[in-house]
Design an enzyme around this catalytic site. Structure first.
Site, short mmCIF file in Angstrom:
data_model
loop_
_atom_site.label_atom_id
_atom_site.label_comp_id
_atom_site.label_asym_id
_atom_site.label_seq_id
_atom_site.Cartn_x
_atom_site.Cartn_y
_atom_site.Cartn_z
N ALA A 180 0.84 -1.20 0.00
CA ALA A 180 0.00 0.00 0.00
C ALA A 180 0.87 1.25 0.00
O ALA A 180 0.60 2.21 -0.73
CB ALA A 180 -0.94 0.00 1.21
N ASP A 181 1.91 1.26 0.82
CA ASP A 181 2.82 2.40 0.85
C ASP A 181 3.47 2.61 -0.51
O ASP A 181 3.53 3.74 -1.02
CB ASP A 181 3.92 2.16 1.89
CG ASP A 181 3.51 2.60 3.28
OD1 ASP A 181 3.04 3.75 3.42
OD2 ASP A 181 3.65 1.81 4.22
#
Length: 395
Positions: A180-181
């Protein structure tokens, strides 16, 4: 690297973003990955850190305090100033940097920045050409806006953890990377240059919001929206081939391989090679449409077939037939991969406190304005004196 060498490097055209100045108030992975890319591509990235530093400075392993390996990999090609932006004097110092900058990016909650007078409206009055990026967990117009957001949380909200657990008796699972990052960081890395391009036509900056949740949902559902792409829905969600329980690396006699016959021709050649010509005309597997309906059974056949030979035998045979195949490398194997060695992918740099460090190369190649690995991740506040001046340093 000395200050003189640093300035000389900065004056070179080290990439397509040479001449762009970025004020980076981000921590951990999402924002720092984006700004690492900007730095690699020539931008001057000034990482503004609180007195305790980016929390990733304390991630393990580390050779010395505040220089953890994950932090160094996210923060090369940046400069560091240490400011407590809750203090008026330090906030003024930050505003002086903003006046001369092209981009301001932060993953601090917008409400907190607004209380400090660091919202887009305030900074755009100071610098109308500023591109102001809010890297947030959730879009600020929705009910989740104030929720804390970290990689695991976003994997759960987005459906990705459930997808990863499909067919897993242990239930949902996280991807074992900061997906996600990093996906959000890549999204920031294309959004901001687009805003800079538009600024060349309009002469004006703008606010850019990049939310983790919406970004990962978009990323995940490209293929997994599936039958819900139509109204009314014509099938359930989830791309069948990807979700097939038997889609996985297959065990050979002495290891594992990834194998992906894909076209009709691939599968026909593979079945002949494996002495399973009986499967070529099998209506369950004979065409792309049929395989799309029966991937789990098809991949189940692969389990038995692949177990009959060694990894080396399969790699040789499949390469000869131009069928996609790969050994399953461990992370350690990747360091010795012959292709990566041939393209000189792993570089070394000299760090002022950490000695010799290994870094990955810039994957994107440009013929006229290539990026460069100019300097490793900085110690906390390493550039305070040069960028803020002695007066600011002493406050």
């Amino acid at each position: 690297m000395t200050d003189a060498n640093h300035r000389a490097q900065a004056q070179r055209n080290d990439g397509p973003l040479s001449g762009v100045k970025v004020i980076d108030l981000t921590t951990v992975g999402m924002g720092p990955y984006a700004t690492q890319i900007f730095g690699d591509m020539g931008a001057e990235v000034i990482k503004v850190e609180p007195p305790e530093g980016d929390i990733f400075r304390h991630a393990l392993p580390t050779r010395s305090p505040r220089m953890g390996a994950p932090f160094m990999n996210f923060n090369r090609n940046k400069r560091s100033v240490c400011l407590d932006i809750k203090q008026e004097s330090d906030r003024r110092a930050l505003l002086e940097l903003v006046k001369e900058s092209d981009v301001f990016i932060s993953n601090i909650r917008p409400q907190a920045l607004a209380k400090l007078g660091l919202d887009y409206e305030a900074l755009s009055r100071l610098n109308p050409r500023l591109i102001y990026c809010s890297a947030v967990g959730f879009g600020q117009d929705g009910p989740y806006a104030g929720k804390p957001a970290f990689d695991d949380i976003i994997q759960a909200y987005s459906g990705l953890a459930a997808v990863q657990g499909t067919g897993n008796t242990g239930g949902p699972a996280y991807m074992r990377t900061l997906i996600a990052d990093k996906v959000t960081g890549l999204t920031i890395a294309y959004a901001i240059p687009m805003a800079l391009y538009e600024r060349e036509k309009s002469g004006l900056g703008q606010a850019v919001e990049v939310p983790m949740f919406e970004t990962l949902v978009s990323f995940t559902l490209i293929e997994h929206l599936s039958g819900e792409s139509y109204l009314p829905a014509i099938a359930g969600m989830g791309y069948e081939r990807i979700l097939a329980r038997n889609r996985k690396p297959y065990r050979t006699q002495d290891g594992y391989i990834s194998i992906l016959p894909y076209t009709d021709a691939h599968w026909a050649r593979f079945f002949r090679m494996a002495d399973r010509a009986d499967l070529i005309g099998n209506p369950t597997f004979a065409t792309t449409t049929a395989r799309n309906r029966n991937y789990d059974a098809l991949y189940g056949e692969l389990i038995d077939i692949v177990a009959t030979k060694t990894t080396d035998e399969w790699v040789r045979l499949l390469d000869e037939q131009d069928i996609p195949v790969a050994r399953v490398n461990t992370l350690q194997d990747v360091l010795d991969d012959p292709h990566l060695a041939a393209v000189d992918f792993f570089k070394t740099m000299e760090h002022p406190t950490e000695g010799t460090v290994r870094v990955t190369d810039i994957p994107v190649k440009m013929s006229r304005t290539p990026g460069a690995l100019r300097h490793p991740a900085p110690p906390l506040g390493a550039d305070n004196e040069e960028l803020l001046g002695r007066a600011a340093l002493e406050k």
